[in-house]
Write a protein that holds these residues in place. Structure first.
Motif, PDB file in Angstrom:
ATOM      1  N   LEU A  99       0.893  -1.011  -0.064  1.00  0.00           N
ATOM      2  CA  LEU A  99       0.164  -0.003  -0.075  1.00  0.00           C
ATOM      3  C   LEU A  99       0.910   1.122   0.052  1.00  0.00           C
ATOM      4  O   LEU A  99       1.781   1.511   0.657  1.00  0.00           O
ATOM      5  N   MET A 100       0.572   2.193  -1.007  1.00  0.00           N
ATOM      6  CA  MET A 100       1.235   3.586  -0.751  1.00  0.00           C
ATOM      7  C   MET A 100       0.211   4.386  -0.760  1.00  0.00           C
ATOM      8  O   MET A 100      -1.007   4.345  -1.419  1.00  0.00           O
ATOM      9  N   GLY A 101       0.504   5.578  -0.186  1.00  0.00           N
ATOM     10  CA  GLY A 101      -0.397   6.618   0.013  1.00  0.00           C
ATOM     11  C   GLY A 101       0.107   7.607   1.191  1.00  0.00           C
ATOM     12  O   GLY A 101       1.187   7.854   1.488  1.00  0.00           O
ATOM     13  N   ARG A 102      -1.000   8.518   1.511  1.00  0.00           N
ATOM     14  CA  ARG A 102      -0.923   9.583   2.370  1.00  0.00           C
ATOM     15  C   ARG A 102      -2.374  10.019   3.001  1.00  0.00           C
ATOM     16  O   ARG A 102      -3.128   9.882   2.435  1.00  0.00           O
ATOM     17  N   SER A 103      -2.042  10.802   4.134  1.00  0.00           N
ATOM     18  CA  SER A 103      -3.251  11.337   4.502  1.00  0.00           C
ATOM     19  C   SER A 103      -3.499  12.970   4.307  1.00  0.00           C
ATOM     20  O   SER A 103      -2.505  13.416   4.189  1.00  0.00           O
ATOM     21  N   GLY A 104      -4.765  13.226   4.475  1.00  0.00           N
ATOM     22  CA  GLY A 104      -4.887  14.659   4.045  1.00  0.00           C
ATOM     23  C   GLY A 104      -6.268  14.827   4.486  1.00  0.00           C
ATOM     24  O   GLY A 104      -7.214  14.171   4.839  1.00  0.00           O
ATOM     25  N   ARG A 105      -6.813  16.246   4.758  1.00  0.00           N
ATOM     26  CA  ARG A 105      -7.931  16.714   4.978  1.00  0.00           C
ATOM     27  C   ARG A 105      -8.643  17.102   3.822  1.00  0.00           C
ATOM     28  O   ARG A 105      -8.240  17.914   2.922  1.00  0.00           O
ATOM     29  N   ASP A 106     -10.010  16.721   3.822  1.00  0.00           N
ATOM     30  CA  ASP A 106     -10.931  16.967   2.734  1.00  0.00           C
ATOM     31  C   ASP A 106     -11.112  18.721   2.875  1.00  0.00           C
ATOM     32  O   ASP A 106     -11.636  19.056   3.994  1.00  0.00           O
TER      33      ASP A 106
END
Length: 188
Positions: A99-106
């Motif tokens: 899994l590759m990804g990142r967090s962020g706010r809508d």
């Protein structure tokens, strides 16, 4: 597609990408692509909002704990990440996934979401190549991981750990040199 005019669908088809995923840290639920849901034994009807625990149950125990920790950390720091893990043997056999990804706010709701892409690495881990070629690939991966560890340990301000990582990096360098020279003799 040419090297100067890349085509996104062709790139995805050749990359072992098995789809997108998203994790909602507040509800601890996952949305999974159909292929990823199948590989994690998540029923298709639940793939749009499966409990994280359901997906983690399909993983080898130590990998499940590590992936859960990675997702929690991603939600806290918002930095890009990647995590590899193994599924338990099932109808498709055991699989190696990344899994590759990142967090962020809508921007509209302010809700935190971690999302990214999933890749099936299983074919690259099967012994289809000669033993020598497979060992070279392993040495190359070790070198990649050693370099990543050196970068990560710097921010921890833990000199004993930094020394150990340096020692590991040197040994990995020796192993890589043995493979580059085509010999199994000791290099020290």
């Amino acid at each position: 597609m040419t090297a100067f005019q890349p085509d996104l669908p062709s790139a995805f088809a050749g990359s072992a990408c098995i789809g997108a995923w998203a994790h909602d840290p507040d509800s601890n639920r996952l949305a999974l692509s159909p292929v990823l849901a199948r590989l994690l034994a998540v029923p298709a009807a639940s793939a749009a909002g499966a409990p994280l625990t359901l997906a983690l149950a399909a993983l080898e125990a130590e990998d499940a704990v590590r992936l859960e920790s990675v997702l929690r950390a991603a939600g806290e720091d918002g930095r890009p990440f990647e995590a590899e893990f193994r599924t338990r043997p099932g109808p498709d056999g055991p699989r190696w996934l990344r899994l590759m990804g990142r967090s962020g706010r809508d921007p509209e709701t302010g809700a935190l979401t971690t999302q990214g892409l999933a890749f099936d690495l299983t074919e690259g881990r099967r012994p289809v190549d000669s033993e020598v070629h497979q060992a070279q690939r392993q040495a190359n991966r070790l070198a990649d991981h050693a370099a990543a560890m050196k970068g990560l340990v710097a921010g921890l301000r833990n000199p004993p750990l930094a020394r150990l990582v340096d020692e590991v990096a040197v040994e990995v360098g020796h192993e890589l040199a043995r493979h580059l020279h085509g010999t199994r003799r000791q290099v020290h």
